[in-house]
Design an enzyme around this catalytic site. Structure first.
Site, PDB file in Angstrom:
ATOM      1  CB  ALA A 311      -0.929  -0.016   1.209  1.00 14.10           C
ATOM      2  NE  ARG A 348      -4.089  -3.437   2.460  1.00 12.75           N
ATOM      3  CZ  ARG A 348      -4.609  -4.643   2.335  1.00 12.75           C
ATOM      4  NH1 ARG A 348      -5.848  -4.770   1.884  1.00 12.75           N
ATOM      5  NH2 ARG A 348      -3.915  -5.726   2.635  1.00 12.75           N
ATOM      6  CE  LYS A 361       1.468  -7.321  -2.602  1.00 15.99           C
ATOM      7  NZ  LYS A 361       1.367  -6.973  -1.189  1.00 15.99           N
ATOM      8  CG  ASP A 409       4.084  -6.635   5.513  1.00 19.07           C
ATOM      9  OD1 ASP A 409       5.247  -7.050   5.599  1.00 19.07           O
ATOM     10  OD2 ASP A 409       3.193  -7.227   4.867  1.00 19.07           O
ATOM     11  CB  CYS A 465      -2.515 -24.007  29.042  1.00 22.21           C
ATOM     12  SG  CYS A 465      -2.245 -22.386  29.774  1.00 22.21           S
TER      13      CYS A 465
END
Length: 920
Positions: A311, A348, A361, A409, A465
């Protein structure tokens, strides 16, 4: 005047509308390094949610009545409520004082981080508190009264911005008013037009005396007003767009009512002349009119490394293309991102379209931005930046950069890039967004601390747990469901395929992990290959039905058998209290939509794993198939339940009571690898963006069934996708604002020379003998005040700037003070011997090396044996590192790092930085 007319028109429209709802008005203006906005949403504007934060919820430890008769709520230990006085909360699952569960939201008064009081509640009407319960913040609508522009101008209210510049807000507004009155926009850089313009600005003479801040603002406004800067437009556009959304949705708190901004720090110290700002019939004339031709040429020829094409990366490339960055003869942009484009990116990441899905990308972003500006020279890589890529991003690559911009990111990658920037003395522009929130940090060589100098606390992980037996939030059940998906549909087929391929080698590796890990793993493989191996869709349905019984009925029944709902500890305290919620076993019901959603998704995934065709036709009689399946009746066992992570680890280590014979038995039942020739299972990679693959369907159903077991509020598919898919909320408005602020800091780096490769600011060893004079500190303070780190939250709205933190310094035995940016640089133009190295260091730096290492290897010390010294002293440094340190030097590597201990001439120890030695 035009805005006043439009505003009056909006008010007139409201008068004729049912309910008097006014059209939302957001007016914005940009001129040079200045921006301004006015907002009017009319009287009694309804804000449905002022912050956009998810409602906070807290578990209750006790509710007591104070001496004044006020109910006081205490939260569980380590569970801060995060509420504020005046907030409203509602109660659920309170035992004893059940009246609270039926009340409308109650107003609270905070008395501490773990306590709060209830206002307006009659304690006498409440039953005694027993245990349990939770309080959840309730967001109620609020109202904002806006004034029409003509009235608002009489007493203007400004959104807080840079607290160091608050007095400028009104000056900037009056400059824009004067621009509206001016017969013509002042010519760029013209001192004559600036003087004439100043007469139009409605500010008392006493406040605009020569040299005053007001006089500087007015002159800068006049001389740059004809131009526009892309980063200012991006920043202002993002804010205005968010305000427009607020006006039509009522989501988030609007700006009341004026907003003014300036970034005068980007302007050259001496404002460019009219000649320097003259238009050149270029697409960049808007920028030249503000910064002048000389600074613009520097921007064209920058060589910048952009790490990440998500973005922020896409918005950054778009803004750089309009700035002309990397478009000059010597300019270039280097872009890297190893990710492929997913469908969820399109909302975005503005450079991508549907046709780009599954493309790299970096490749798609580079192609898109070159369509915007064919002059941009961009090189794209599909490589992760890290230790594994240092042959690609080598010394030559880093040394020829003007600077680096992160658009990442994850923290790990950020820290690595930060370390590289410190090592090569490159400026770093760091930023990030989270929904409406964004931050910007500028890292300046030899001046500021680095990104890694301060760390955020690590994210809290969910205890094992809690996931396994004691969930109390939907996040816990979603993580559990995601783990089930990974273990069942990815890890299991991968293990089976590896077993078939590697046989005994795989078995030996698993056995080494202990009985607690190996026996359950081999049992699952045995079931998958023998007892529950499917050959049809019907077999997959049967497996899904039995899996439902295991997870949501039998395991819960076993837990309640081991730890009954009325169980108490030795002190009489109920076991099922605090964060432990007593579960309820589910009885399967084929008419229950949630139950069948699990069966359907699990069946499809099981069939895919085994390569069994599974279409709508095969699933048409799903309900009938499920109803015809008989599941084994639950038989309780004697099992000790781990209540802490330490107990869980101990049980796993000890094998939870398993014996070697158990392992031997399961291995005998497991088919031999040679018997499985031709068998291959499909390992399913989790993919959140394909709505037809049943991945999110499975996780949503699995999580919600688990939530039902534990009386936790289920969530819808969208929220499940957001949490389980670990989607970072991102919106285009925040991205635009943050990118604009980053690029404003980039302008400052260019202005001050930090992007020039041969800058005096970055010369080697300049810290030695560095001045500590008051004058030198003033100069450093001035530089620090030029740059700004920023934080924004468009929801509030809030925007704050602060000076970067100066890098902390240490004394090097009287030779100067050094920071994280400093080192000893030794470059003799050749590979010198150890003897020469020691002599040169002592001569140049007036310090004696007493110990020296490279990596984990000790190469030299004052107590090294005579024989070793005689062998090493004539060795070239690179040869010694390779032979003694057993280190391989890369073909393109220029430098070796040495850590040293030193003594001053008087024999005192000196705290010194490392040595960077150039050997080729």
């Amino acid at each position: 005047d035009e805005v006043r007319a439009i505003d009056a028109g909006c008010r007139a429209v409201a008068a004729g509308r049912e309910g008097g709802v006014q059209p939302a008005l957001v007016a914005c203006f940009s001129a040079g390094v200045f921006a301004h906005m006015f907002v009017d949403f009319g009287p009694r504007f309804v804000v449905k949610d002022s912050t956009g934060e998810p409602p906070g919820s807290v578990l209750i430890s006790s509710i007591s009545i104070s001496a004044e008769g006020t109910p006081t709520v205490a939260c569980l230990e380590d569970h801060r409520h995060g509420f504020e006085s005046g907030d409203f909360v509602e109660f659920r699952e309170v035992e004893g004082m059940v009246e609270l569960n039926e009340m409308d939201p109650v107003k609270i008064k905070v008395t501490g981080p773990y306590t709060f009081q209830l206002e307006g509640v009659d304690a006498e009407k409440l039953s005694p508190y027993t245990r349990g319960g939770n309080a959840t913040h309730v967001v109620l609508p609020s109202f904002v009264d806006f004034k029409p522009l003509e009235e608002a101008e009489k007493d203007p209210q400004y959104a807080p911005l840079d607290y160091g510049k608050m007095e400028r807000a009104d000056i900037i507004r009056k400059c824009f008013l004067a621009l509206g009155k001016s017969p013509a926009v002042p010519k760029p850089g013209s001192t004559e037009d600036a003087r004439a313009f100043a007469e139009l600005v409605d500010i008392p003479e006493a406040e605009r005396a020569p040299g005053s801040d007001a006089a500087r603002v007015i002159e800068a406004f006049a001389r740059t007003a004809a131009g526009r800067l892309a980063p200012v437009a991006a920043m202002l556009g993002g804010i205005v767009a968010q305000e427009a959304i607020k006006g039509v949705s009522g989501k988030f708190m609007p700006t009341v009512q004026f907003f003014s901004f300036d970034c005068m720090e980007v302007l050259p110290e001496v404002l460019p002349s009219e000649e320097e700002c003259k238009p050149a019939d270029s697409v960049y004339d808007h920028q030249i009119a503000v910064l002048g031709r000389a600074m613009h040429e520097k921007i064209l020829n920058l060589r910048y490394f952009l790490v990440g094409a998500g973005a922020i990366g896409c918005e950054m490339l778009k803004t750089w293309s309009t700035m002309g960055l990397g478009c000059g003869e010597k300019g270039q942009v280097f872009l890297t991102d190893m990710d492929l484009i997913e469908k969820s990116n399109l909302s975005r990441q503005l450079l991508f379209r549907d046709a780009d899905i599954k493309k790299a990308k970096s490749i798609a972003a580079a192609a898109a931005v070159q369509r915007m500006n064919p002059d941009m020279k961009i090189v794209s890589y599909e490589t992760r930046v890290g230790p594994d890529s240092e042959e690609l991003f080598d010394d030559d690559f880093w040394e020829k950069l003007s600077g680096v911009c992160n658009a990442l990111d994850n923290v790990q990658a950020r820290l690595y890039v930060d370390q590289r920037c410190v090592y090569y003395k490159k400026s770093l522009l760091e930023s990030g967004t989270l929904g409406t929130k964004g931050n910007v940090q500028v890292v300046v060589p030899n001046l500021t601390e680095s990104y890694g100098s301060s760390r955020d606390p690590p994210e809290k992980s969910i205890p094992i747990c809690t996931l396994k037996n004691f969930p109390y939030q939907i996040e816990h059940t979603l993580q559990w469901a995601r783990d089930i998906f990974e273990g069942t549909f990815k890890a299991l087929p991968e293990d089976i395929n590896s077993y078939i391929q590697h046989g005994s080698k795989f078995t030996e590796e698993i056995v080494k992990q202990g009985l607690g890990t190996s026996v359950p793993k081999f049992e699952l493989m045995c079931k998958a290959l023998v007892t529950m191996k499917p050959s049809s869709v019907k077999d997959c349905v049967a497996w899904a039905r039995r899996t439902f019984e295991d997870y949501f009925t039998s395991e819960i029944s076993q837990l309640l058998h081991s730890c009954p709902a009325d169980m108490v500890d030795k002190n009489g305290v109920p076991f099922w209290s605090g964060t432990k919620r007593a579960p309820t076993a589910l009885a399967f019901d084929s008419s229950n939509e949630m139950h069948m959603a699990f069966i359907e998704a699990a069946t499809y995934l099981r069939a895919e794993m085994y390569g069994i065709p599974c279409t709508g036709a095969e699933m048409a009689d799903l309900k009938a198939m499920v109803d015809g399946i008989t599941v084994p009746k639950f038989q309780p066992k004697v099992i000790k339940i781990a209540t802490t992570d330490e107990e869980a680890k101990e049980q796993a280590k000890a094998g939870a009571g398993l014996e070697e014979d158990t392992l031997k038995d399961v291995l005998e039942r497991l088919p031999k690898p040679e018997e499985l020739k031709g068998v291959s299972l499909t390992a399913i990679e989790f993919e959140k963006d394909d709505d037809t693959n049943h991945h999110i369907d499975f996780i949503t159903a699995c999580s919600n069934l688990r939530a039902t077991n534990y009386s936790i509020e289920p969530c819808d598919k969208h929220k499940s996708k957001l949490i389980a898919g670990k989607i970072i909320p991102a919106i285009a408005t925040t991205t635009a604002v943050v990118t604009g602020l980053v690029c404003i800091e980039l302008y400052k780096l260019v202005k001050l020379g930090y992007t020039e490769l041969a800058s005096d600011l970055l010369r080697p060893n300049q810290w030695l003998g560095s001045s500590k004079s008051e004058e030198a500190q003033k100069e450093k303070t001035k530089l620090l005040e030029t740059f700004k780190n920023g934080f924004v939250n468009l929801a509030l709205p809030f925007c704050a700037f602060s000076d970067p933190i100066e890098a902390s310094a240490q004394d090097a035995g009287g030779q100067g003070s050094w920071t994280l940016w400093d080192r000893f640089d030794i470059d003799e133009g050749r590979d010198i011997t150890l003897k020469e190295f020691l002599e040169i260091f002592e001569k140049n730096f007036k310090l004696t090396i007493t110990m020296m290492s490279s990596g984990v290897s000790m190469l030299y010390s004052s107590f090294t044996s005579k024989a070793k010294l005689e062998e090493r002293m004539p060795m070239p440094m690179s040869e010694m590192v390779q032979k003694v340190g057993k280190t391989e030097l890369l073909p393109m590597q220029k430098y070796i790092i040495f850590e040293v201990c030193c003594e001053t001439p008087s024999g005192d120890d000196a705290d010194v930085p490392y040595i960077r030695y150039k050997f080729r």
